[in-house]
Design an enzyme around this catalytic site. Structure first.
Site, short mmCIF file in Angstrom:
data_model
loop_
_atom_site.label_atom_id
_atom_site.label_comp_id
_atom_site.label_asym_id
_atom_site.label_seq_id
_atom_site.Cartn_x
_atom_site.Cartn_y
_atom_site.Cartn_z
CG ASP A 39 77.70 11.32 30.39
OD1 ASP A 39 76.42 11.26 30.67
OD2 ASP A 39 78.36 11.75 31.39
C1 LIG Z 1 72.31 2.75 20.18
C2 LIG Z 1 71.35 3.62 21.05
C3 LIG Z 1 70.15 3.17 21.40
C4 LIG Z 1 71.95 4.91 20.94
C5 LIG Z 1 71.21 6.22 21.00
C6 LIG Z 1 70.83 6.78 22.43
C7 LIG Z 1 71.85 7.23 23.23
C8 LIG Z 1 72.71 8.49 22.66
C9 LIG Z 1 71.99 6.47 24.34
C10 LIG Z 1 72.59 6.96 25.54
C11 LIG Z 1 72.02 6.67 26.67
C12 LIG Z 1 72.65 7.18 27.91
C13 LIG Z 1 71.98 6.87 29.30
C14 LIG Z 1 73.61 8.37 28.02
C15 LIG Z 1 74.04 9.18 29.09
O1 LIG Z 1 73.81 10.43 28.99
P1 LIG Z 1 72.58 11.08 29.47
O2 LIG Z 1 71.63 11.27 28.42
O3 LIG Z 1 72.34 10.93 30.76
O4 LIG Z 1 73.19 12.73 29.70
P2 LIG Z 1 73.25 13.58 31.07
O5 LIG Z 1 74.72 13.28 31.48
O6 LIG Z 1 73.09 15.19 30.20
O7 LIG Z 1 72.26 13.44 31.76
#
Ligand SMILES: CC(C)=CCC/C(C)=C/CC/C(C)=C/COP(=O)(O)OP(=O)(O)O
Length: 282
Positions: free
Chosen positions: A40
Site C-alpha cells: 500500500d
Molecule cells: C506484481 C505487480 C503487478 C506488482 C506491481 C504493482 C503494484 C505495486 C501493485 C499494487 C497495487 C495496489 C492496488 C496497491 C494499493 O496501493 P495504492 O497504490 O492504492 O496506494 P495509495 O494507498 O497510496 O492510494
C-alpha cells in the site's frame, strides 16, 4: 572509468556485502518460512514525489522484485504479494491497465529469473477475471516453474479472501455432490452406516483449506502492510489468524532491506508464540 559510475559500483558492492553479513547473523535465529505483503502507498508515494500516479506503481513493482531477491537470499521459502484485488477493478481504467501492464512485465522478469534459479511462481485468485492473454501467460509461467520448490513466489491477482472462501466452499460442495451421486444414497436401515454417510457428505475444514487458491502455500508467519494503514483489506484473513502483523508507516515503493531485517527480528523475538500455536494446530 566514469567517477560517478565507479562510486555507484563501490557503494552497491559494499551494501550487498553488509546485507549478506546481516543475513548471516539473522540466520543464527529462526527465519520465517512465509512472508506476505500488502503493497500500500504507491499513489501517495508518487504524489509526495510529484510524480505521475503510474510512476508510483512502477516504483512499487521494483520494490517487490527487490524484496523477492532479499527474501530469497535470506532463506525465506515463500513470499506472497497482494498485487490486485477484485475491488481494484473499480479503479480508473487507466490505473487498472497500468497494473495489468506491470503484471505482464513482472511475469517476464520472474520467468527470466526462474531460468537461472529454482523459483516457483504461482498466481492466486480468480484468474478468469484476467484478460485471456495475461491468463495464458500466468498459466504458462506456473506450468514452467511447477517443478521447483526451493522458493515460491505467489502473486495474488483478482484476489479477495472472501472470494477465496466462497470459491473453496463451492468447490468442496461440488466434490461432495459428485461423491454423493457417484456412490449413491445408502438405503439400508443401519443408523451407524447412515451417520458415516452423513459425515462423508459434510464439508469440513480440510476440504475448505484444500480447495482454497492459497492452498499452495503454508499460512504466512508474517504479514507486512505498508502505507501506515492497519487493516487487512480482504487479504488472507483466513490464513493469518496466527501471523505476526507488521504495519509499516513507509510507503510501499520505499520498503527496503532494513524494514525486512526489523520485521524478522520482531518475528524472532515472538518465536515462542508461533511454535506454541503451531503445536496446538497439530
Ligand atoms: C506484481 C505487480 C503487478 C506488482 C506491481 C504493482 C503494484 C505495486 C501493485 C499494487 C497495487 C495496489 C492496488 C496497491 C494499493 O496501493 P495504492 O497504490 O492504492 O496506494 P495509495 O494507498 O497510496 O492510494
Amino acid at each position: 572509468m566514469d567517477k560517478e559510475y565507479f562510486l555507484t559500483k563501490v557503494l552497491s558492492c559494499w551494501s550487498s556485502f553488509i546485507r549478506r553479513v546481516v543475513f548471516c547473523v539473522l540466520r543464527v535465529g529462526p527465519i520465517p518460512t512465509h512472508i506476505a505483503v500488502i503493497m500500500d502507498g504507491n499513489r501517495r508515494y508518487a504524489k509526495r514525489k510529484l510524480l505521475e500516479e503510474g510512476a508510483g506503481h512502477d516504483a512499487g513493482a521494483m520494490a517487490l522484485l527487490n524484496l523477492i531477491i532479499y527474501c530469497y537470499e535470506l532463506g525465506v521459502k515463500y513470499i506472497t504479494a497482494y498485487a490486485f484485488s477484485i475491488d481494484n477493478f473499480r479503479r480508473k481504467p487507466s490505473e487498472v491497465q497500468k497494473i495489468m501492464d506491470l503484471l505482464k512485465e513482472c511475469m517476464t522478469v520472474l520467468a527470466k529469473i526462474a531460468k537461472h534459479h529454482p523459483i516457483k511462481v504461482n498466481f492466486a485468485g480468480n484468474l478468469e477475471l484476467l484478460n485471456a492473454e495475461l491468463r495464458d501467460e500466468a498459466c504458462k509461467l506456473m506450468g514452467a516453474t511447477a517443478e521447483y520448490s526451493k522458493f515460491v513466489v505467489t502473486i495474488c491477482v483478482c484476489y479477495c479472501c472472501t472470494d477465496d472462501i466462497v470459491h473453496s466452499v463451492e468447490e468442496s460442495c461440488r466434490e461432495k455432490c459428485y461423491y454423493h451421486s457417484y456412490i449413491g444414497d445408502s438405503h439400508d436401515d443401519d443408523k451407524d452406516d447412515d451417520d458415516k454417510d452423513d459425515e462423508r457428505h459434510m464439508i469440513n475444514l480440510v476440504d475448505i483449506e484444500k480447495n482454497m487458491y492459497m492452498a499452495v502455500t503454508p499460512d504466512p508467519d508474517i504479514l507486512i502492510r505498508t502505507g501506515d494503514k492497519h487493516r487487512l483489506s480482504n487479504f488472507l484473513q483466513w490464513q493469518t489468524c496466527h501471523s505476526l502483523l507488521a504495519s509499516l508507516s513507509t510507503d510501499w515503493p520505499e520498503i527496503g532491506v532494513w524494514h525486512l531485517v526489523k520485521v524478522v527480528i520482531d518475528f524472532q523475538q515472538n518465536y515462542d508464540y508461533f511454535v506454541r500455536k503451531r503445536l496446538q494446530q497439530l
